[in-house]
Design a protein around this motif. Structure first.
Motif, mmCIF file in Angstrom:
data_model
loop_
_atom_site.group_PDB
_atom_site.id
_atom_site.type_symbol
_atom_site.label_atom_id
_atom_site.label_comp_id
_atom_site.label_asym_id
_atom_site.label_seq_id
_atom_site.Cartn_x
_atom_site.Cartn_y
_atom_site.Cartn_z
ATOM 1 N N LEU A 169 0.823 -1.202 0.000
ATOM 2 C CA LEU A 169 0.000 0.000 0.000
ATOM 3 C C LEU A 169 0.860 1.255 0.000
ATOM 4 C CD1 LEU A 169 -2.997 0.782 0.086
ATOM 5 C CD2 LEU A 169 -2.824 0.853 2.575
ATOM 6 N N THR A 170 1.932 1.241 0.807
ATOM 7 C CA THR A 170 2.933 2.314 0.831
ATOM 8 C C THR A 170 4.304 1.653 0.886
ATOM 9 O OG1 THR A 170 3.096 2.508 3.237
ATOM 10 C CG2 THR A 170 1.323 3.725 2.163
ATOM 11 N N ASP A 171 5.339 2.460 1.082
ATOM 12 C CA ASP A 171 6.680 1.879 1.196
ATOM 13 C C ASP A 171 6.827 0.993 2.420
ATOM 14 O OD1 ASP A 171 7.262 3.195 -1.044
ATOM 15 O OD2 ASP A 171 8.626 4.649 -0.161
ATOM 16 N N SER A 172 5.967 1.166 3.426
ATOM 17 C CA SER A 172 6.155 0.416 4.672
ATOM 18 C C SER A 172 4.924 -0.369 5.112
ATOM 19 C CB SER A 172 6.556 1.379 5.794
ATOM 20 O OG SER A 172 5.570 2.383 5.956
ATOM 21 N N ILE A 173 3.813 -0.278 4.417
ATOM 22 C CA ILE A 173 2.592 -0.972 4.815
ATOM 23 C C ILE A 173 2.140 -1.880 3.675
ATOM 24 C CG2 ILE A 173 0.182 -0.724 5.510
ATOM 25 C CD1 ILE A 173 0.895 1.938 6.744
ATOM 26 N N ALA A 174 1.839 -3.137 4.038
ATOM 27 C CA ALA A 174 1.423 -4.106 3.019
ATOM 28 C C ALA A 174 0.146 -4.816 3.458
ATOM 29 C CB ALA A 174 2.518 -5.136 2.780
ATOM 30 N N LEU A 175 -0.646 -5.196 2.464
ATOM 31 C CA LEU A 175 -1.834 -6.004 2.695
ATOM 32 C C LEU A 175 -1.585 -7.395 2.109
ATOM 33 C CD1 LEU A 175 -4.571 -3.418 1.619
ATOM 34 C CD2 LEU A 175 -3.694 -3.851 3.930
ATOM 35 N N HIS A 176 -2.052 -8.425 2.835
ATOM 36 C CA HIS A 176 -1.854 -9.806 2.388
ATOM 37 C C HIS A 176 -3.201 -10.526 2.294
ATOM 38 C CE1 HIS A 176 2.600 -10.312 3.160
ATOM 39 N NE2 HIS A 176 2.354 -9.165 3.766
ATOM 40 N N LEU A 177 -3.277 -11.445 1.342
ATOM 41 C CA LEU A 177 -4.371 -12.402 1.264
ATOM 42 C C LEU A 177 -3.731 -13.783 1.127
ATOM 43 C CD1 LEU A 177 -7.395 -13.020 1.089
ATOM 44 C CD2 LEU A 177 -7.224 -12.757 -1.392
ATOM 45 N N ASP A 178 -3.971 -14.643 2.114
ATOM 46 C CA ASP A 178 -3.268 -15.926 2.172
ATOM 47 C C ASP A 178 -4.238 -17.098 2.212
ATOM 48 O OD1 ASP A 178 -1.178 -13.974 3.448
ATOM 49 O OD2 ASP A 178 -0.074 -15.815 2.957
ATOM 50 N N MET A 179 -3.791 -18.217 1.639
ATOM 51 C CA MET A 179 -4.492 -19.495 1.760
ATOM 52 C C MET A 179 -3.462 -20.548 2.148
ATOM 53 S SD MET A 179 -7.211 -19.464 -1.409
ATOM 54 C CE MET A 179 -8.075 -20.852 -0.676
ATOM 55 N N ARG A 180 -3.711 -21.275 3.226
ATOM 56 C CA ARG A 180 -2.770 -22.290 3.716
ATOM 57 C C ARG A 180 -3.516 -23.592 3.992
ATOM 58 N NH1 ARG A 180 1.637 -19.300 6.251
ATOM 59 N NH2 ARG A 180 1.712 -17.339 5.067
ATOM 60 N N ASP A 181 -2.756 -24.669 3.947
ATOM 61 C CA ASP A 181 -3.239 -25.977 4.362
ATOM 62 C C ASP A 181 -2.316 -26.471 5.467
ATOM 63 O OD1 ASP A 181 -4.357 -28.432 4.677
ATOM 64 O OD2 ASP A 181 -3.766 -29.225 2.712
ATOM 65 N N TYR A 182 -2.863 -26.689 6.664
ATOM 66 C CA TYR A 182 -2.098 -27.209 7.792
ATOM 67 C C TYR A 182 -2.383 -28.707 7.891
ATOM 68 C CZ TYR A 182 -1.567 -22.298 8.876
ATOM 69 O OH TYR A 182 -1.271 -20.962 8.784
ATOM 70 N N ILE A 183 -1.337 -29.495 7.750
ATOM 71 C CA ILE A 183 -1.488 -30.945 7.628
ATOM 72 C C ILE A 183 -0.842 -31.610 8.842
ATOM 73 C CG2 ILE A 183 -1.030 -32.943 6.149
ATOM 74 C CD1 ILE A 183 -0.521 -30.879 3.861
#
Length: 208
Positions: A169-183
């Motif tokens: 979003l800026t030089d120091s702020i980020a947005l994440h969208l994650d998908m994980r599988d915990y096995i």
């Protein structure tokens, strides 16, 4: 003699014509105005920390909200290492809901905690454009790691695999969208089996 005059004439004509061609002024002089684009980028900040929240589907124990903390160190523009810790409160199994009185776990045993260390790889770094004058760095990354899940009063060695999308979003702020599988393997319901517990989450992180 006649051939010498012909050769001199042709040579003079070629040189004069060549010089004239270069001296011809350009008929169309395009004036293209360059747009000023502001690009958000990671400057020298290699560390990243943030909170994430989402939904964790625990096999046999429903879909539940999850809240976690994420800390990452960017080894290079392509590779990073991440540590994460999260907690979720699971719901009753289908058997417990249908039987009415049966209780497989106490309330405290329904709390699920996990932590892990993972390696990530920025597979598709790129840019996203919003409007005509703003561009944002993005990355589609793969991630895999190992850790531990504590659930139903026991600990389970856990592998996690997944992918994510990072939007700076800026030089120091980020947005994440994650998908994980915990096995992890468990015999909680009377038989040994490998469970796949899918998680979808969004997070906001800060580089420093």
């Amino acid at each position: 003699m006649e051939s010498r005059f012909r050769i001199l004439f042709l040579t003079f004509f070629a040189l004069f014509g060549h010089t004239t061609a270069f001296a011809t002024p350009q008929v169309v002089n395009p004036e293209v105005e360059r747009r000023e684009i502001e690009i958000a980028a990671i400057d020298t900040e290699d560390f990243e920390i943030g909170l994430y929240s989402g939904l964790l589907s625990v096999e046999d124990f429903g879909v539940n909200s999850v809240l976690g903390l994420r800390f990452a160190y960017h080894i290079s523009p392509a590779i990073f290492i991440e540590a994460a810790y999260a907690r979720s409160a699971t719901t009753k199994t289908s058997y417990e809901r249908l039987s009415g009185a049966a209780q497989l776990l106490t309330d405290s045993e329904r709390e699920l905690d996990y932590y892990n260390i993972s390696f990530g790889y920025n597979l598709l770094p790129g840019e996203a454009f919003i409007g005509r004058s703003r561009a944002y760095n993005t990355a589609l990354y793969l991630i895999a790691g190992m850790g531990n899940t504590r659930f139903a009063g026991d600990d389970y060695r856990t592998i996690n695999l997944g992918a994510g999308y990072r939007f700076l979003l800026t030089d120091s702020i980020a947005l994440h969208l994650d998908m994980r599988d915990y096995i992890f393997d468990t015999d909680l319901l009377g038989e040994n089996k490998t469970t796949h517990n899918l998680e979808t989450s969004g997070s906001i992180t800060v580089y420093f």
